[in-house]
Write a protein that holds these residues in place. Sequence first.
Motif, PDB file in Angstrom:
ATOM      1  N   ASP A 299     -55.748 -69.044 -48.780  1.00 16.13           N
ATOM      2  CA  ASP A 299     -55.280 -67.613 -48.367  1.00 16.13           C
ATOM      3  C   ASP A 299     -53.314 -67.520 -48.595  1.00 16.13           C
ATOM      4  O   ASP A 299     -53.004 -68.995 -48.311  1.00 16.13           O
ATOM      5  N   PRO A 300     -52.653 -66.880 -49.163  1.00 12.88           N
ATOM      6  CA  PRO A 300     -51.504 -67.057 -48.936  1.00 12.88           C
ATOM      7  C   PRO A 300     -50.506 -67.667 -47.086  1.00 12.88           C
ATOM      8  O   PRO A 300     -51.222 -67.439 -46.585  1.00 12.88           O
TER       9      PRO A 300
ATOM     10  N   THR B 201     -55.685 -66.960 -57.276  1.00 15.46           N
ATOM     11  CA  THR B 201     -56.832 -66.173 -56.828  1.00 15.46           C
ATOM     12  C   THR B 201     -57.973 -66.386 -58.143  1.00 15.46           C
ATOM     13  O   THR B 201     -58.017 -67.161 -59.160  1.00 15.46           O
ATOM     14  N   PRO B 202     -59.518 -65.395 -58.118  1.00 14.20           N
ATOM     15  CA  PRO B 202     -60.424 -65.492 -58.720  1.00 14.20           C
ATOM     16  C   PRO B 202     -60.420 -65.608 -60.067  1.00 14.20           C
ATOM     17  O   PRO B 202     -60.496 -65.997 -61.309  1.00 14.20           O
ATOM     18  N   GLU B 203     -59.835 -64.472 -59.923  1.00 12.59           N
ATOM     19  CA  GLU B 203     -59.504 -63.820 -61.016  1.00 12.59           C
ATOM     20  C   GLU B 203     -57.999 -64.452 -62.106  1.00 12.59           C
ATOM     21  O   GLU B 203     -58.693 -64.588 -63.596  1.00 12.59           O
ATOM     22  N   GLU B 204     -57.482 -65.302 -62.098  1.00 19.09           N
ATOM     23  CA  GLU B 204     -56.201 -66.301 -62.382  1.00 19.09           C
ATOM     24  C   GLU B 204     -56.805 -68.064 -63.071  1.00 19.09           C
ATOM     25  O   GLU B 204     -56.227 -68.290 -63.242  1.00 19.09           O
TER      26      GLU B 204
ATOM     27  N   LYS C  49     -50.316 -80.744 -44.967  1.00 26.69           N
ATOM     28  CA  LYS C  49     -49.744 -80.183 -43.504  1.00 26.69           C
ATOM     29  C   LYS C  49     -48.882 -79.717 -43.167  1.00 26.69           C
ATOM     30  O   LYS C  49     -49.203 -78.520 -42.060  1.00 26.69           O
ATOM     31  N   LEU C  50     -48.023 -79.245 -44.235  1.00 23.12           N
ATOM     32  CA  LEU C  50     -47.055 -78.324 -43.823  1.00 23.12           C
ATOM     33  C   LEU C  50     -47.197 -76.881 -43.508  1.00 23.12           C
ATOM     34  O   LEU C  50     -46.678 -76.127 -42.482  1.00 23.12           O
ATOM     35  N   LYS C  51     -48.165 -76.524 -44.259  1.00 23.06           N
ATOM     36  CA  LYS C  51     -48.486 -75.031 -44.731  1.00 23.06           C
ATOM     37  C   LYS C  51     -49.721 -74.876 -43.582  1.00 23.06           C
ATOM     38  O   LYS C  51     -49.974 -73.662 -43.515  1.00 23.06           O
ATOM     39  N   GLN C  52     -50.409 -75.779 -42.771  1.00 20.77           N
ATOM     40  CA  GLN C  52     -51.131 -75.295 -41.640  1.00 20.77           C
ATOM     41  C   GLN C  52     -50.320 -73.975 -40.294  1.00 20.77           C
ATOM     42  O   GLN C  52     -49.462 -75.146 -39.729  1.00 20.77           O
TER      43      GLN C  52
ATOM     44  N   ASN D  76     -51.996 -73.589 -58.280  1.00 19.51           N
ATOM     45  CA  ASN D  76     -51.721 -73.107 -56.882  1.00 19.51           C
ATOM     46  C   ASN D  76     -50.136 -73.122 -57.036  1.00 19.51           C
ATOM     47  O   ASN D  76     -49.390 -74.639 -57.165  1.00 19.51           O
ATOM     48  N   HIS D  77     -49.175 -72.478 -56.513  1.00 23.26           N
ATOM     49  CA  HIS D  77     -47.776 -72.736 -56.445  1.00 23.26           C
ATOM     50  C   HIS D  77     -46.868 -72.867 -54.839  1.00 23.26           C
ATOM     51  O   HIS D  77     -46.915 -72.122 -54.158  1.00 23.26           O
ATOM     52  N   TYR D  78     -46.241 -73.954 -54.569  1.00 23.87           N
ATOM     53  CA  TYR D  78     -45.661 -74.066 -53.853  1.00 23.87           C
ATOM     54  C   TYR D  78     -44.221 -73.901 -53.612  1.00 23.87           C
ATOM     55  O   TYR D  78     -43.623 -74.183 -54.708  1.00 23.87           O
ATOM     56  N   THR D  79     -43.649 -73.010 -53.116  1.00 16.64           N
ATOM     57  CA  THR D  79     -41.907 -72.813 -53.308  1.00 16.64           C
ATOM     58  C   THR D  79     -40.785 -72.920 -52.165  1.00 16.64           C
ATOM     59  O   THR D  79     -42.050 -72.743 -50.848  1.00 16.64           O
ATOM     60  N   ILE D  80     -40.269 -73.587 -51.793  1.00 19.11           N
ATOM     61  CA  ILE D  80     -39.762 -75.062 -50.232  1.00 19.11           C
ATOM     62  C   ILE D  80     -38.597 -74.649 -51.324  1.00 19.11           C
ATOM     63  O   ILE D  80     -37.935 -74.571 -51.487  1.00 19.11           O
TER      64      ILE D  80
END
Length: 133
Positions: free
Chosen positions: A63-64, A50-53, A130-133, A35-39
Amino acid sequence: MKREYLPAFILIALLLCTCKTVAVKRIQYSDQSNNHYTITRTSLVYSPVTPEESSSGIYSGGDPVEVQLTRDEFEKVLSLADKIMKASEGKEMKREMLTSVLVISEENETQKAILKRSDARSTLEELLQKLKQ
């Protein structure tokens, strides 16, 4: 005479305190599930697997998400990322299962580390969650 220089000294001190923050353009983090985070100074973008990846074909990172960050929130992420980057323990030379990737991009420099499990890595992941919520 010395009072004339006080505003200049204050300005220089403020600039020195913020120059690292200004220089950092982006922090990228890929967790052990990829899973990728860009800050950036103003936002956090979460791009889940995703399941395909996924290697299992069924895992989903959810979800994004894109959220706005305050300066303090960015400073917390940057401070922790810097500590992890400076620590020699926990870095790997090549990516293997259960490792994660941390990249800090500045104006003229990019630092990259492949990380094993560690308390610092767990702390960073908890903060990002925490920040993404």
